[in-house]
Design a protein around this motif. Structure first.
Motif, short mmCIF file in Angstrom:
data_model
loop_
_atom_site.label_atom_id
_atom_site.label_comp_id
_atom_site.label_asym_id
_atom_site.label_seq_id
_atom_site.Cartn_x
_atom_site.Cartn_y
_atom_site.Cartn_z
N MET A 67 0.82 -1.20 0.00
CA MET A 67 0.00 0.00 0.00
C MET A 67 0.87 1.26 0.00
N TRP A 68 1.92 1.21 0.80
CA TRP A 68 2.87 2.34 0.78
C TRP A 68 3.40 2.56 -0.64
N THR A 69 3.75 1.48 -1.28
CA THR A 69 4.30 1.58 -2.63
C THR A 69 3.27 2.16 -3.60
N ALA A 70 2.02 1.74 -3.45
CA ALA A 70 0.97 2.26 -4.32
C ALA A 70 0.84 3.77 -4.15
N MET A 71 1.01 4.23 -2.90
CA MET A 71 0.87 5.65 -2.62
C MET A 71 2.05 6.44 -3.18
N VAL A 72 3.26 5.91 -2.96
CA VAL A 72 4.45 6.57 -3.51
C VAL A 72 4.33 6.67 -5.04
N ALA A 73 3.94 5.56 -5.65
CA ALA A 73 3.79 5.54 -7.11
C ALA A 73 2.71 6.52 -7.54
N GLY A 74 1.62 6.56 -6.76
CA GLY A 74 0.52 7.46 -7.09
C GLY A 74 0.97 8.90 -7.13
N TYR A 75 1.68 9.33 -6.09
CA TYR A 75 2.19 10.71 -6.07
C TYR A 75 3.11 10.95 -7.26
N SER A 76 4.02 10.02 -7.46
CA SER A 76 5.01 10.18 -8.52
C SER A 76 4.34 10.30 -9.89
N GLN A 77 3.33 9.46 -10.12
CA GLN A 77 2.66 9.49 -11.42
C GLN A 77 1.78 10.71 -11.61
N ASN A 78 1.42 11.36 -10.50
CA ASN A 78 0.58 12.56 -10.62
C ASN A 78 1.40 13.84 -10.58
N GLY A 79 2.70 13.70 -10.77
CA GLY A 79 3.55 14.89 -10.83
C GLY A 79 3.82 15.50 -9.46
N SER A 98 11.15 -1.60 1.62
CA SER A 98 10.84 -1.39 0.21
C SER A 98 11.07 -2.68 -0.56
N ASN A 99 10.46 -2.76 -1.73
CA ASN A 99 10.72 -3.92 -2.58
C ASN A 99 11.02 -3.48 -4.01
N GLN A 100 11.06 -4.40 -4.94
CA GLN A 100 11.44 -4.07 -6.32
C GLN A 100 10.42 -3.18 -7.01
N PHE A 101 9.23 -3.03 -6.40
CA PHE A 101 8.23 -2.13 -6.97
C PHE A 101 8.39 -0.70 -6.42
N THR A 102 8.82 -0.63 -5.16
CA THR A 102 8.95 0.69 -4.52
C THR A 102 10.06 1.51 -5.16
N PHE A 103 11.20 0.87 -5.39
CA PHE A 103 12.38 1.62 -5.84
C PHE A 103 12.17 2.33 -7.19
N PRO A 104 11.64 1.65 -8.21
CA PRO A 104 11.42 2.39 -9.46
C PRO A 104 10.53 3.62 -9.28
N SER A 105 9.52 3.50 -8.43
CA SER A 105 8.61 4.64 -8.23
C SER A 105 9.31 5.82 -7.59
N ILE A 106 10.04 5.55 -6.53
CA ILE A 106 10.68 6.66 -5.83
C ILE A 106 11.80 7.27 -6.69
N LEU A 107 12.47 6.42 -7.46
CA LEU A 107 13.54 6.94 -8.34
C LEU A 107 12.96 7.84 -9.43
N THR A 108 11.79 7.49 -9.92
CA THR A 108 11.14 8.33 -10.93
C THR A 108 10.86 9.72 -10.35
N ALA A 109 10.41 9.74 -9.09
CA ALA A 109 10.14 11.02 -8.44
C ALA A 109 11.43 11.83 -8.30
N CYS A 110 12.50 11.18 -7.89
CA CYS A 110 13.79 11.87 -7.75
C CYS A 110 14.22 12.47 -9.09
N ALA A 111 14.04 11.68 -10.15
CA ALA A 111 14.44 12.14 -11.48
C ALA A 111 13.65 13.39 -11.87
N ALA A 112 12.37 13.40 -11.52
CA ALA A 112 11.51 14.50 -11.95
C ALA A 112 11.96 15.83 -11.35
#
Length: 674
Positions: A67-79, A98-112
């Motif tokens: 659920m945490w991962t879904a939320m991190v990804a949600g924020y990241s995908q919504n800019g 974190s797991n292999q799903f969390t890291f890509p999401s948070i890294l995308t946010a960092c990149a942005a």
DNA sequence: CTAGGGTTAG
């Protein structure tokens, strides 16, 4: 329920998702981890980040890592990159792994948000927890480092990957192009070919973008062929990139051809064409395309507005620009730095420095482009001292000036005759900011020295230039020589201009006039003959005025306008009343082979006088009269305008080829030096 | 139940 939600989230089906949410409440599943995670994900993917956040926060304290991962990804995908980072931090604080799903999401946010330090720390966690072998994690790392301008680390991650992952390679190529390393990008693309990797619809836009900035039409066309052969011509982004690439090359026909074949065009497709036309000097065509875009029902975004406003600035079409501004306000688009900068420039270039200033004041943040635009704007409008004031404010605000800023600043100093300030700013640009002066800066300095009568120093500065003097430099020197009657140096400047700009009539005329002024009639005639034999023609003087979106243009002694009779009697009225106020026609600007009365008549109906008279007839009292001229305003007209502004209580704004003249109550903003 | 990349301006 889980699978239905998965479908909703993948397809972005908000209504169906809401139905499921209602069903979840009815059947009391609202505290079931799996179900709520699915709902959070669905809402986030439907751009309803508020609802996702609400459900997430309403869950009891212990939330699982999915659920945490879904939320991190949600924020990241919504800019909402910052919120994603906050959420990830809270997750770590809570001790959730974190797991292999969390890291890509948070890294995308960092990149942005280019948070490379945060990203590097995440990288550390990845290594510690052993997820660095996951291809999604690796590609996200490549992308994060590449977007944060750390190409070396991106390349290192890429090299350590076991599989040739097209996503990672694409990210690397984009990173290289954005860093200006087009060569690296191209060789990566060639390596992909050599490795026989499968390209996808993401590869081509990046590679075409690379060709666009390299201006490499040959390779671009062969890639275009590959696109057609491999069936990628149906992808909108591929086509957009093709349109943009051809437009940037100046191959407008090819750009148009691709554009016309696109079944669905979006704002990016149109913008690429619009800017393509604008960059190749076809500003009117750019405006026409913008109108076509609106007719096609496409809503403008910030980028197309910025481009169209800069086309308006180039054309100095104020009313069109004002309409674009009004539509922008009505559209409800959030204000943006780029649009505000373009608005500011547009108003300044159209002579509306007060409106430019109002835009500046309304801006929440300013960047170096904003400051430069306001500095240049005030200078062009004859208020060099204000430019200097803004420059000092800029420095105080902590913004670093760049190459262009100094062109504006020195231009301001020269037009305001600020000799000492100009000298010290010129010295400061290299000393304090490490910016080497270019020909543009030297031209301003020579202009400044010339205006101040320091011809010797001006020549000395020209001789010590470490860049080749260009036409603007010689023009500045020639103008200075004309004002101060230095024939010898003037000859040298003019000769250089004959070579650099063989079709420009101005140096011929200036030199010829200089000879006449010193009584060397033979020499003057010789230059005129030379000009004629080379087929160089003096551009006819032309003035125009825009009234109710219609442009009325006049040449000297023009009788073509339908209200000619009224206009001429207005000119005569003008002349009569300003003569009473003390105006004396300056016949030194008239042709030499006439008697005094003839000379005076020759001046009376210059194009700018006709345009101003038409303005007096048509522009409502109280509103400024805005006239444009293709050449420099003549000295007699300049003097006459000052008197007219007082006698008729009118603000007259005359933009000539050099600067704006704001005539008000008998004074001109240029301080009679132009 | 949760994950990565692309095109437009100045």
């Amino acid at each position: 329920m889980g699978s239905v939600l998965r479908l909703c989230s993948t397809l972005g089906l908000l209504r169906r998702g809401k139905q499921v949410h209602g069903y979840v409440i009815k059947t009391h599943f609202e505290s079931n981890d799996y179900v709520v995670t699915g709902l959070v994900d669905t809402y986030a993917k439907c751009n309803c980040i508020m609802e996702a956040e609400y459900l997430f926060r309403m869950m009891p304290d212990k939330k699982n890592h999915v659920m945490w991962t879904a939320m991190v990804a949600g924020y990241s995908q919504n800019g909402e990159a910052l919120k994603a980072m906050e959420c990830y931090r809270d997750m770590v604080v809570e001790g959730v792994e974190s797991n292999q799903f969390t890291f890509p999401s948070i890294l995308t946010a960092c990149a942005a948000v280019k948070a490379v330090d945060f990203g590097a720390q995440v990288h550390g966690c990845i290594v510690r927890t052993g997820f660095e072998a996951n291809v999604f994690v690796q590609s996200a790392l490549v992308d994060m480092y590449a977007k944060c301008s750390n190409l070396d680390r991106a390349a290192r991650v890429l090299e350590n990957m076991e599989v040739d992952d097209v996503v990672s390679w694409n990210s690397m190529i984009v990173g290289c192009v954005r860093q200006g390393c087009e060569g690296k990008a191209l060789s990566l693309f060639q390596k992909m070919h050599a490795k026989d990797m499968k390209m996808d619809s993401f590869t081509y836009p990046s590679v075409l973008n690379c060709f666009a900035s390299m201006k490499d039409i040959k390779n671009a066309m062969s890639v275009h062929c590959v696109i057609l052969k491999t069936g990628f011509e149906d992808y909108k982004l591929v086509n957009n990139a093709l349109v943009d690439m051809y437009a940037k090359q100046g191959s407008l026909d090819c750009a148009f051809q691709v554009f016309n074949h696109m079944p669905i065009k979006d704002v990016v497709s149109w913008t690429s064409l619009v800017t393509g036309y604008a960059h190749n000097g076809h500003h009117e065509e750019a405006l026409r395309l913008f109108i076509d875009m609106r007719k096609a029902g496409i809503y403008p975004d910030h980028i197309v507005l910025a481009s169209i406003l800069s086309a308006c600035a180039e054309l100095t079409v104020l009313e069109f620009g004002q309409q674009v501004h009004a539509n922008f306000v009505k559209s409800g688009l959030k204000s943006s730095l780029s649009v505000d900068n373009s608005l500011l420039t547009m108003y300044a270039k159209c002579g509306c420095i007060e409106d430019a200033s109002r835009v500046f004041d309304s801006m929440q943040i300013q960047d170096v482009i904003t400051w430069t635009a306001i500095i240049v704007g005030y200078a062009q409008n004859g208020k060099g001292k204000d430019s200097v004031r803004f420059y000092e404010q800029m420095i105080a605000s902590g913004t670093k000036p760049d190459f262009i800023t100094f062109i504006g600043l020195l231009f301001a100093c020269s037009h305001a005759g600020l000799l000492e300030s100009g000298r010290s700013y010129f010295a400061s640009m290299e000393k304090d900011y490490g910016i080497k002066p270019g020909a543009e800066h030297y031209a301003c300095m020579i202009d400044l020295l010339g205006r101040s009568g320091k011809l010797v120093e001006a020549e000395a500065l020209l001789n010590q230039m470490d860049v080749e003097p260009d036409a603007t430099v010689w023009k500045a020197l020639l103008a200075a020589c004309r004002v101060h009657g230095n024939l010898e140096l003037g000859e040298k400047a003019a000769k250089n201009l004959f070579e650099l700009e063989p079709n420009n009539a101005v140096p011929y005329i200036m030199l010829s006039n200089m000879y006449s002024a010193s009584g060397k009639w033979e020499e003057a005639a010789r230059i005129r003959r030379m000009m004629k034999s080379k087929g160089v023609n003096k551009e006819p003087g032309c003035s125009w005025i825009e009234v109710n979106s219609i442009v009325h243009s006049f040449v000297s002694e023009d009788r073509g306008h339908e209200r000619t009779a009224e206009i001429y009697s207005k000119v005569d009225e003008m002349t009569l009343s300003i003569k009473e106020a003390g105006y004396v026609p300056d016949t030194s600007f008239a042709l030499h082979n006439l008697d005094e009365k003839g000379k005076e008549l020759g001046l009376a109906y210059h194009s700018e006088k006709l345009a101003v008279a038409f303005g007096l007839l048509t522009v409502p009292p109280g509103a400024p009269i805005r006239v444009f001229k293709n050449l420099r305003v003549c000295g007699d007209c300049h003097s006459a305008m000052k008197y007219v502004s007082r006698a008729f209580h009118r603000h007259i704004i005359l933009r000539d080829s050099n600067c704006f003249h704001h005539f008000k109550e008998g004074q001109c903003s240029c301080g009679d030096y132009w």
